[in-house]
Design a protein around this motif. Structure first.
Motif, PDB file in Angstrom:
ATOM      1  N   GLU A  13     -60.372  19.152 149.977  1.00 48.13           N
ATOM      2  CA  GLU A  13     -60.638  20.324 149.137  1.00 48.13           C
ATOM      3  C   GLU A  13     -59.532  21.374 149.220  1.00 48.13           C
ATOM      4  O   GLU A  13     -59.785  22.573 149.043  1.00 48.13           O
ATOM      5  N   ASN A  14     -58.320  20.925 149.487  1.00 50.11           N
ATOM      6  CA  ASN A  14     -57.162  21.801 149.383  1.00 50.11           C
ATOM      7  C   ASN A  14     -56.670  21.790 147.940  1.00 50.11           C
ATOM      8  O   ASN A  14     -56.486  20.721 147.355  1.00 50.11           O
ATOM      9  N   GLU A  15     -56.475  22.956 147.354  1.00 49.28           N
ATOM     10  CA  GLU A  15     -56.039  23.040 145.960  1.00 49.28           C
ATOM     11  C   GLU A  15     -54.575  22.629 145.854  1.00 49.28           C
ATOM     12  O   GLU A  15     -53.698  23.259 146.441  1.00 49.28           O
ATOM     13  N   ARG A  16     -54.305  21.587 145.106  1.00 48.06           N
ATOM     14  CA  ARG A  16     -52.944  21.078 144.919  1.00 48.06           C
ATOM     15  C   ARG A  16     -52.364  21.497 143.570  1.00 48.06           C
ATOM     16  O   ARG A  16     -51.182  21.805 143.456  1.00 48.06           O
ATOM     17  N   LEU A  17     -53.198  21.461 142.546  1.00 47.58           N
ATOM     18  CA  LEU A  17     -52.798  21.846 141.201  1.00 47.58           C
ATOM     19  C   LEU A  17     -53.925  22.675 140.599  1.00 47.58           C
ATOM     20  O   LEU A  17     -55.040  22.695 141.124  1.00 47.58           O
ATOM     21  N   TYR A  18     -53.620  23.355 139.495  1.00 55.49           N
ATOM     22  CA  TYR A  18     -54.705  23.996 138.761  1.00 55.49           C
ATOM     23  C   TYR A  18     -54.411  23.932 137.268  1.00 55.49           C
ATOM     24  O   TYR A  18     -53.255  23.800 136.841  1.00 55.49           O
ATOM     25  N   ILE A  19     -55.471  24.005 136.489  1.00 54.65           N
ATOM     26  CA  ILE A  19     -55.389  23.876 135.034  1.00 54.65           C
ATOM     27  C   ILE A  19     -55.794  25.189 134.396  1.00 54.65           C
ATOM     28  O   ILE A  19     -56.814  25.783 134.782  1.00 54.65           O
ATOM     29  N   SER A  20     -55.016  25.650 133.438  1.00 56.70           N
ATOM     30  CA  SER A  20     -55.379  26.831 132.660  1.00 56.70           C
ATOM     31  C   SER A  20     -55.458  26.444 131.191  1.00 56.70           C
ATOM     32  O   SER A  20     -54.578  25.763 130.668  1.00 56.70           O
ATOM     33  N   GLY A  21     -56.526  26.853 130.543  1.00 51.39           N
ATOM     34  CA  GLY A  21     -56.725  26.521 129.141  1.00 51.39           C
ATOM     35  C   GLY A  21     -56.459  27.699 128.234  1.00 51.39           C
ATOM     36  O   GLY A  21     -56.090  28.781 128.687  1.00 51.39           O
ATOM     37  N   PRO A  22     -56.665  27.523 126.930  1.00 50.90           N
ATOM     38  CA  PRO A  22     -56.485  28.622 125.987  1.00 50.90           C
ATOM     39  C   PRO A  22     -57.614  29.638 126.112  1.00 50.90           C
ATOM     40  O   PRO A  22     -58.712  29.312 126.594  1.00 50.90           O
ATOM     41  N   CYS A  23     -57.356  30.848 125.684  1.00 54.72           N
ATOM     42  CA  CYS A  23     -58.358  31.905 125.761  1.00 54.72           C
ATOM     43  C   CYS A  23     -59.571  31.566 124.904  1.00 54.72           C
ATOM     44  O   CYS A  23     -60.706  31.852 125.267  1.00 54.72           O
ATOM     45  N   CYS A  24     -59.316  30.940 123.756  1.00 52.44           N
ATOM     46  CA  CYS A  24     -60.404  30.583 122.852  1.00 52.44           C
ATOM     47  C   CYS A  24     -60.178  29.160 122.358  1.00 52.44           C
ATOM     48  O   CYS A  24     -59.098  28.840 121.859  1.00 52.44           O
ATOM     49  N   VAL A  25     -61.187  28.303 122.536  1.00 51.54           N
ATOM     50  CA  VAL A  25     -61.121  26.936 122.030  1.00 51.54           C
ATOM     51  C   VAL A  25     -61.916  26.899 120.730  1.00 51.54           C
ATOM     52  O   VAL A  25     -63.137  26.996 120.734  1.00 51.54           O
ATOM     53  N   CYS A  26     -61.201  26.792 119.619  1.00 47.36           N
ATOM     54  CA  CYS A  26     -61.822  26.848 118.301  1.00 47.36           C
ATOM     55  C   CYS A  26     -62.286  25.458 117.895  1.00 47.36           C
ATOM     56  O   CYS A  26     -61.477  24.533 117.792  1.00 47.36           O
ATOM     57  N   GLN A  27     -63.594  25.298 117.671  1.00 46.81           N
ATOM     58  CA  GLN A  27     -64.139  24.014 117.248  1.00 46.81           C
ATOM     59  C   GLN A  27     -63.763  23.748 115.784  1.00 46.81           C
ATOM     60  O   GLN A  27     -63.903  24.618 114.925  1.00 46.81           O
ATOM     61  N   GLY A  28     -63.276  22.544 115.528  1.00 50.73           N
ATOM     62  CA  GLY A  28     -62.963  22.159 114.158  1.00 50.73           C
ATOM     63  C   GLY A  28     -61.626  22.633 113.649  1.00 50.73           C
ATOM     64  O   GLY A  28     -61.272  22.369 112.494  1.00 50.73           O
ATOM     65  N   CYS A  29     -60.859  23.335 114.474  1.00 43.67           N
ATOM     66  CA  CYS A  29     -59.542  23.805 114.036  1.00 43.67           C
ATOM     67  C   CYS A  29     -58.590  22.612 113.947  1.00 43.67           C
ATOM     68  O   CYS A  29     -58.483  21.836 114.903  1.00 43.67           O
ATOM     69  N   PRO A  30     -57.873  22.435 112.820  1.00 46.70           N
ATOM     70  CA  PRO A  30     -56.988  21.268 112.655  1.00 46.70           C
ATOM     71  C   PRO A  30     -55.690  21.425 113.436  1.00 46.70           C
ATOM     72  O   PRO A  30     -54.604  21.501 112.875  1.00 46.70           O
ATOM     73  N   CYS A  31     -55.786  21.455 114.744  1.00 40.11           N
ATOM     74  CA  CYS A  31     -54.608  21.610 115.589  1.00 40.11           C
ATOM     75  C   CYS A  31     -54.920  21.028 116.959  1.00 40.11           C
ATOM     76  O   CYS A  31     -56.074  20.761 117.297  1.00 40.11           O
ATOM     77  N   ASP A  32     -53.880  20.826 117.757  1.00 38.39           N
ATOM     78  CA  ASP A  32     -54.053  20.347 119.120  1.00 38.39           C
ATOM     79  C   ASP A  32     -54.418  21.515 120.036  1.00 38.39           C
ATOM     80  O   ASP A  32     -54.027  22.661 119.799  1.00 38.39           O
ATOM     81  N   VAL A  33     -55.179  21.221 121.087  1.00 45.79           N
ATOM     82  CA  VAL A  33     -55.588  22.234 122.061  1.00 45.79           C
ATOM     83  C   VAL A  33     -55.012  21.839 123.415  1.00 45.79           C
ATOM     84  O   VAL A  33     -55.258  20.731 123.897  1.00 45.79           O
ATOM     85  N   ASN A  34     -54.240  22.733 124.017  1.00 48.24           N
ATOM     86  CA  ASN A  34     -53.514  22.412 125.242  1.00 48.24           C
ATOM     87  C   ASN A  34     -54.124  23.087 126.466  1.00 48.24           C
ATOM     88  O   ASN A  34     -54.452  24.289 126.440  1.00 48.24           O
ATOM     89  N   PHE A  35     -54.269  22.304 127.528  1.00 47.46           N
ATOM     90  CA  PHE A  35     -54.634  22.795 128.852  1.00 47.46           C
ATOM     91  C   PHE A  35     -53.456  22.467 129.764  1.00 47.46           C
ATOM     92  O   PHE A  35     -53.135  21.286 129.971  1.00 47.46           O
ATOM     93  N   THR A  36     -52.802  23.495 130.300  1.00 52.82           N
ATOM     94  CA  THR A  36     -51.582  23.311 131.077  1.00 52.82           C
ATOM     95  C   THR A  36     -51.903  23.135 132.555  1.00 52.82           C
ATOM     96  O   THR A  36     -52.756  23.840 133.106  1.00 52.82           O
ATOM     97  N   VAL A  37     -51.206  22.189 133.204  1.00 50.29           N
ATOM     98  CA  VAL A  37     -51.391  21.912 134.633  1.00 50.29           C
ATOM     99  C   VAL A  37     -50.241  22.560 135.392  1.00 50.29           C
ATOM    100  O   VAL A  37     -49.065  22.327 135.078  1.00 50.29           O
ATOM    101  N   HIS A  38     -50.574  23.373 136.385  1.00 44.27           N
ATOM    102  CA  HIS A  38     -49.581  24.108 137.167  1.00 44.27           C
ATOM    103  C   HIS A  38     -49.629  23.685 138.631  1.00 44.27           C
ATOM    104  O   HIS A  38     -50.648  23.187 139.121  1.00 44.27           O
ATOM    105  N   SER A  39     -48.531  23.945 139.325  1.00 45.14           N
ATOM    106  CA  SER A  39     -48.507  23.769 140.770  1.00 45.14           C
ATOM    107  C   SER A  39     -49.297  24.893 141.418  1.00 45.14           C
ATOM    108  O   SER A  39     -49.177  26.057 141.030  1.00 45.14           O
ATOM    109  N   ALA A  40     -50.106  24.557 142.417  1.00 44.68           N
ATOM    110  CA  ALA A  40     -50.897  25.575 143.101  1.00 44.68           C
ATOM    111  C   ALA A  40     -50.104  26.281 144.194  1.00 44.68           C
ATOM    112  O   ALA A  40     -50.565  27.292 144.734  1.00 44.68           O
ATOM    113  N   THR A  41     -48.908  25.782 144.515  1.00 39.78           N
ATOM    114  CA  THR A  41     -48.125  26.386 145.595  1.00 39.78           C
ATOM    115  C   THR A  41     -47.383  27.631 145.138  1.00 39.78           C
ATOM    116  O   THR A  41     -47.332  28.623 145.854  1.00 39.78           O
TER     117      THR A  41
END
Length: 293
Positions: free
Chosen positions: A189-217
């Motif tokens: 249970e040591n945090e190695r990475l973390y994910i941050s998503g967009p402020c608002c996830v719009c349902q049905g929006c014709p676009c890609d939705v990105n969740f970025t993975v960052h280093s926890a260090t």
């Protein structure tokens, strides 16, 4: 082809027959075609050289990829009714070769009543039908509980086992007031990475939705991305079948890669496993289909 290369496994089973991997559903031809042949299923050959002893059995495939595609199968039952079926996914490499197959196991009552909050076990199998990864998710009452995710009883969480019975890590929702954030943790249970998503996830929006993975260090280094990819109008409107792309460094620990796959399923259930309002949208759907014709 020389003696050191392994040929990809190709399946050409006819309609109605099972795939070669036990427990995996058959792929079907076009509706209405009698005697149609299944499209060939090409499996990624299993790497056999240069593997570390620390690599859990079944994760050897992940040592050879820096991107995978996760494609949810369209369920006919969900198209014809509002019945929520168990999800199934094909996990592919960028060459279109199938790496794994994932199938949800969950309670029928939970699926209909709890939808994206439901608990489940996700069985991930290789091309021989061997379960190489197991994902366990417990039921949580509230989908939008990030503000109180400091409590274990509220935070959404997935446990990742590889092989089955051996925990290699966790994905856990972190407290947040705006941006959805998730910790990728190792078995201790040591945090190695973390994910941050967009402020608002719009349902049905014709676009890609990105969740970025960052280093926890250091918190600044981007090490990957989980992207919900826009499919097409009909699939997005009429089904819950989603497509995801997951990217990571080639030399990233295979355990972290497997945990990122688990994070993708958690994100799918939290943000995109939304019941289709077929009755309320019926008129709009008919108009959309009419324009396409």
């Amino acid at each position: 082809m020389n003696g050191n290369q392994v040929a990809p496994v190709v399946n050409t089973q006819p309609v109605g027959q099972e795939q070669q991997a036990p427990g995996q559903p058959a792929l079907y031809g076009q509706p209405g075609q009698q005697g149609a042949q299944l499209p060939p299923v090409v499996w990624m050959p299993k790497p056999t050289a240069g593997l570390s002893n620390a690599c859990p059995p079944g994760l050897e495939y992940l040592t050879q990829v820096d991107q995978i595609l996760i494609k949810q199968q369209i369920e006919i039952m969900e198209l014809l009714s509002n019945w929520e079926a168990e999800n199934k996914y094909r996990i592919l490499n960028t060459m279109g070769q199938q790496v794994y197959f994932a199938k949800e196991e969950s309670d029928a009552c939970h699926r209909q009543c709890c939808r994206g909050n439901r608990g489940f076990t996700m069985h991930v199998t290789d091309n021989l039908g061997n379960e190489v990864i197991r994902l366990e998710r417990e039921f949580r009452c509230w989908r939008d509980s990030a503000w109180c995710a400091c409590s274990d009883c509220c935070a959404h969480r997935i446990t990742v086992e590889a092989p089955v019975g051996t925990v290699i890590g966790y994905v856990r929702q972190k407290p947040s007031f705006c941006i959805p954030t998730y910790a990728i943790m190792d078995a201790d249970e040591n945090e190695r990475l973390y994910i941050s998503g967009p402020c608002c996830v719009c349902q049905g929006c014709p676009c890609d939705v990105n969740f970025t993975v960052h280093s926890a260090t250091d918190g600044d280094t981007d090490v990957g991305k989980i992207q919900k990819q826009w499919s097409n109008v009909l699939q997005e409107m009429f089904t819950q079948a989603d497509n995801f792309g997951v990217t990571f460094p080639m030399d990233l620990d295979v355990k972290m890669k497997a945990i990122m796959i688990g994070a993708t399923f958690l994100i799918d259930f939290l943000f995109f496993e939304v019941p289709q309002n077929r009755h309320g949208n019926r008129r709009r759907q008919r108009m959309m289909v009419g324009r396409m014709h």
